[in-house]
Design an enzyme around this catalytic site. Structure first.
Site, mmCIF file in Angstrom:
data_model
loop_
_atom_site.group_PDB
_atom_site.id
_atom_site.type_symbol
_atom_site.label_atom_id
_atom_site.label_comp_id
_atom_site.label_asym_id
_atom_site.label_seq_id
_atom_site.Cartn_x
_atom_site.Cartn_y
_atom_site.Cartn_z
ATOM 1 N N GLU A 74 0.856 -1.194 0.000
ATOM 2 C CA GLU A 74 0.000 0.000 0.000
ATOM 3 C C GLU A 74 0.888 1.238 0.000
ATOM 4 O OE1 GLU A 74 -3.297 1.120 -0.063
ATOM 5 O OE2 GLU A 74 -2.357 3.088 0.222
ATOM 6 N N GLN A 75 0.534 2.210 -0.858
ATOM 7 C CA GLN A 75 1.369 3.409 -0.951
ATOM 8 C C GLN A 75 1.291 4.283 0.299
ATOM 9 O OE1 GLN A 75 -0.033 5.579 -4.389
ATOM 10 N NE2 GLN A 75 -2.002 6.055 -3.488
ATOM 11 N N ARG A 87 -17.220 3.874 7.057
ATOM 12 C CA ARG A 87 -16.233 3.305 6.145
ATOM 13 C C ARG A 87 -14.993 2.816 6.910
ATOM 14 N NH1 ARG A 87 -14.888 4.068 0.475
ATOM 15 N NH2 ARG A 87 -17.048 4.591 0.156
ATOM 16 N N TYR A 90 -28.154 8.655 6.415
ATOM 17 C CA TYR A 90 -28.407 7.481 7.279
ATOM 18 C C TYR A 90 -27.507 7.478 8.504
ATOM 19 C CZ TYR A 90 -24.697 5.237 4.264
ATOM 20 O OH TYR A 90 -23.570 4.916 3.554
ATOM 21 N N ASP A 102 -12.248 -1.321 -7.934
ATOM 22 C CA ASP A 102 -12.361 -0.094 -8.733
ATOM 23 C C ASP A 102 -11.310 -0.021 -9.836
ATOM 24 O OD1 ASP A 102 -14.483 0.788 -7.237
ATOM 25 O OD2 ASP A 102 -13.578 2.697 -6.659
HETATM 26 P P1 FAD Z 1 -9.712 2.066 -3.354
HETATM 27 O O1 FAD Z 1 -10.572 2.125 -2.167
HETATM 28 O O2 FAD Z 1 -9.561 3.310 -4.172
HETATM 29 O O3 FAD Z 1 -8.281 1.573 -2.864
HETATM 30 C C1 FAD Z 1 -7.156 1.622 -3.684
HETATM 31 C C2 FAD Z 1 -5.933 1.543 -2.778
HETATM 32 O O4 FAD Z 1 -4.770 1.386 -3.583
HETATM 33 C C3 FAD Z 1 -5.715 2.823 -1.965
HETATM 34 O O5 FAD Z 1 -5.473 2.472 -0.624
HETATM 35 C C4 FAD Z 1 -4.525 3.469 -2.632
HETATM 36 O O6 FAD Z 1 -3.745 4.244 -1.729
HETATM 37 C C5 FAD Z 1 -3.752 2.252 -3.132
HETATM 38 N N1 FAD Z 1 -2.878 2.519 -4.270
HETATM 39 C C6 FAD Z 1 -3.179 3.216 -5.400
HETATM 40 N N2 FAD Z 1 -2.132 3.236 -6.245
HETATM 41 C C7 FAD Z 1 -1.130 2.522 -5.633
HETATM 42 C C8 FAD Z 1 0.191 2.185 -6.011
HETATM 43 N N3 FAD Z 1 0.722 2.576 -7.186
HETATM 44 N N4 FAD Z 1 0.933 1.434 -5.145
HETATM 45 C C9 FAD Z 1 0.427 1.030 -3.964
HETATM 46 N N5 FAD Z 1 -0.843 1.336 -3.538
HETATM 47 C C10 FAD Z 1 -1.605 2.071 -4.380
HETATM 48 N N6 FAD Z 1 -19.508 1.199 -2.226
HETATM 49 C C11 FAD Z 1 -20.370 0.405 -1.514
HETATM 50 O O7 FAD Z 1 -20.293 -0.839 -1.598
HETATM 51 N N7 FAD Z 1 -21.316 0.970 -0.704
HETATM 52 C C12 FAD Z 1 -21.474 2.325 -0.585
HETATM 53 O O8 FAD Z 1 -22.361 2.793 0.156
HETATM 54 C C13 FAD Z 1 -20.583 3.186 -1.334
HETATM 55 N N8 FAD Z 1 -20.689 4.526 -1.245
HETATM 56 C C14 FAD Z 1 -19.837 5.322 -1.971
HETATM 57 C C15 FAD Z 1 -19.993 6.713 -1.910
HETATM 58 C C16 FAD Z 1 -19.152 7.559 -2.669
HETATM 59 C C17 FAD Z 1 -19.367 9.040 -2.635
HETATM 60 C C18 FAD Z 1 -18.133 6.969 -3.474
HETATM 61 C C19 FAD Z 1 -17.223 7.835 -4.299
HETATM 62 C C20 FAD Z 1 -17.994 5.583 -3.535
HETATM 63 C C21 FAD Z 1 -18.840 4.750 -2.799
HETATM 64 N N9 FAD Z 1 -18.724 3.350 -2.850
HETATM 65 C C22 FAD Z 1 -19.592 2.555 -2.149
HETATM 66 C C23 FAD Z 1 -17.695 2.716 -3.708
HETATM 67 C C24 FAD Z 1 -16.467 2.296 -2.910
HETATM 68 O O9 FAD Z 1 -15.987 3.360 -2.140
HETATM 69 C C25 FAD Z 1 -15.377 1.823 -3.866
HETATM 70 O O10 FAD Z 1 -15.914 0.982 -4.843
HETATM 71 C C26 FAD Z 1 -14.302 1.046 -3.089
HETATM 72 O O11 FAD Z 1 -13.708 1.876 -2.132
HETATM 73 C C27 FAD Z 1 -13.247 0.512 -4.068
HETATM 74 O O12 FAD Z 1 -12.244 -0.142 -3.345
HETATM 75 P P2 FAD Z 1 -10.852 -0.481 -4.042
HETATM 76 O O13 FAD Z 1 -10.075 -1.184 -2.977
HETATM 77 O O14 FAD Z 1 -11.074 -1.145 -5.339
HETATM 78 O O15 FAD Z 1 -10.202 0.937 -4.367
#
Ligand code: FAD
Length: 383
Positions: A33-34, A107, A213, A292
């Protein structure tokens, strides 16, 4: 036999879920993790029954039930009159129907629960991936900004919507900025001075909405998130603050319950809303994307993290018992199993019509990532 080594890039919801699943499936996992520490971001998250089924498999249900709010429903109301458009009943009715509760949490609590499912020695903070190369023997070499290097059998990139790994594998395309922004915050319910609000309501206005909520079982904390047009602001950053006065103004025509919440709210974050079209590929050789990184979506179905968590369960099933030579096939199988569902959620979420009127939500909440059939690539090839 040596365990297959997997580097997970990113310790967000998707990366931690992947690490929880893969370590239990017998792989030798390290998460890079960065960020140098985990921060507790001020936001809520809806944890759908489909995500809860996965989390239960890792023993996290008791912790989440303790920390999160168990709503009667997700109600959908007219922004001004408060007339009900569609009241999606959760609570025990949905729990029985879908086989797991629907919870509303902080969260930070969901992130902490996922982190508790991963032995701390597997998580390497302060490791930003800056380069990688697939070697002739199918292993993958990784380079980090801090000067460290490593070689692993396979890589799972859960590095978010701006995924560096996606850009390297499939080219750089910026996500679509929707022209809309979200204001969001969590704050103490005590600031409402005894004013009572609904468990969970989405207030639907003509060109904007707000979802409000509770995120704690004792109703001590409230979360809201908006969506409204703002073509001029394209920053996605947890540190970008919004102007509470502007926010109140933007929702001045809304129901008194909404206005009361916004009056009580001390500060807000502002966030640009982005998504992508479904990608044509998620994996290449022994490297795959997850969460994502491969299917970012608007938050309108509250399913982005849920999709990443489901991904993790399916990926762990595909990779169980697989060695380095089998990783590329397992990743293709993972992609083939998941893409139809995540694409459907991405595209439906984009329309912002989920639960706006009578909706059959079974296809989202009844999915069980532990039981869903895995794609048969051989059969697909010969069909
Ligand atoms: P991220 O959470 O973006 O994590 C990516 C990680 O990778 C980060 O920690 C980052 O620092 C790290 N990283 C990035 N690049 C590098 C690199 N080069 N080297 C090392 N580490 C790196 N989802 C739900 O299920 N329910 C909800 O109610 C909901 N509400 C939301 C409300 C909003 C306003 C938004 C914007 C989103 C919401 N979501 C919800 C969606 C959810 O937040 C995302 O889908 C989820 O956080 C994605 O997780 P992820 O681990 O794929 O990506």
């Amino acid at each position: 036999m040596e365990k297959t080594s997997v580097a997970v890039i990113g310790a967000g919801m998707g990366g931690l879920a992947a690490a929880a699943g893969l370590s239990r499936a017998g792989l030798n996992v390290t998460v890079y993790e960065q960020a140098t520490k985990f921060t507790r971001l001020g936001a809520g998250i809806q944890i759908g029954c489909n995500a809860m089924k996965v989390l239960r498999g890792w023993g996290l249900e008791p912790m989440l039930r303790r920390e999160a709010f168990y709503p009667r429903s997700w109600n959908n109301k007219e922004y001004d009159t408060g007339d009900i458009r569609f009241d999606m009943i959760f609570g025990p009715v949905a729990e029985e129907k879908y086989g797991a509760p629907y919870l509303l949490g902080h969260r930070g609590d969901l992130h902490a629960a996922l982190a508790s499912a991963v032995p701390p020695e597997l998580i390497r903070l302060g490791h930003k991936l800056t380069g990688f190369e697939q070697l002739a023997d199918q292993r993958v070499s990784l380079r980090f900004a801090n000067g460290e290097n490593t070689i692993v059998d396979a890589v799972v990139a859960a590095d978010g919507v701006h995924s560096f790994v996606k850009d390297e594998l499939f080219g750089q395309q910026k996500p679509n900025f929707t022209g809309r922004i979200a204001y969001r915050t969590v704050f103490p319910a005590a600031l409402l001075n005894g004013y009572e609000i609904d468990d969970c309501t989405k207030w639907w206005g003509p060109d904007r909405h707000i979802v409000i909520y509770y995120v704690k079982p004792d109703r001590s904390e409230i979360y809201f998130v908006t969506s409204q047009p703002d073509a001029g602001f394209a920053v996605e950053s947890w540190s970008a603050m919004g102007d509470v006065g502007e926010l109140r103004q933007a929702f001045a025509g809304f129901h008194p319950q909404v206005r009361h919440v916004l009056e009580a709210c001390p500060a807000v974050h502002k966030w640009a809303l982005v998504d992508r079209d479904p990608l044509s590929r998620w994996c290449d050789g022994n490297v795959t994307l997850l969460g994502d990184a491969c299917h970012p979506m608007t938050p309108y179905m509250a399913q982005g993290a849920a999709m990443a968590i489901e991904d993790a369960a399916v990926l762990s099933r595909c990779l169980k018992g697989v060695d380095r030579d089998g990783a590329a096939h397992a990743f293709r199988r993972f992609e083939a199993t998941r893409k139809e569902r995540t694409s459907r959620v991405q595209l439906s979420s984009r329309t912002n019509t989920w639960l706006k009127g009578p909706t059959d939500p079974d296809w989202v909440y009844s999915y069980d990532a532990w039981e869903a059939p895995l794609a048969d690539l051989e059969q697909a090839k010969s069909a």
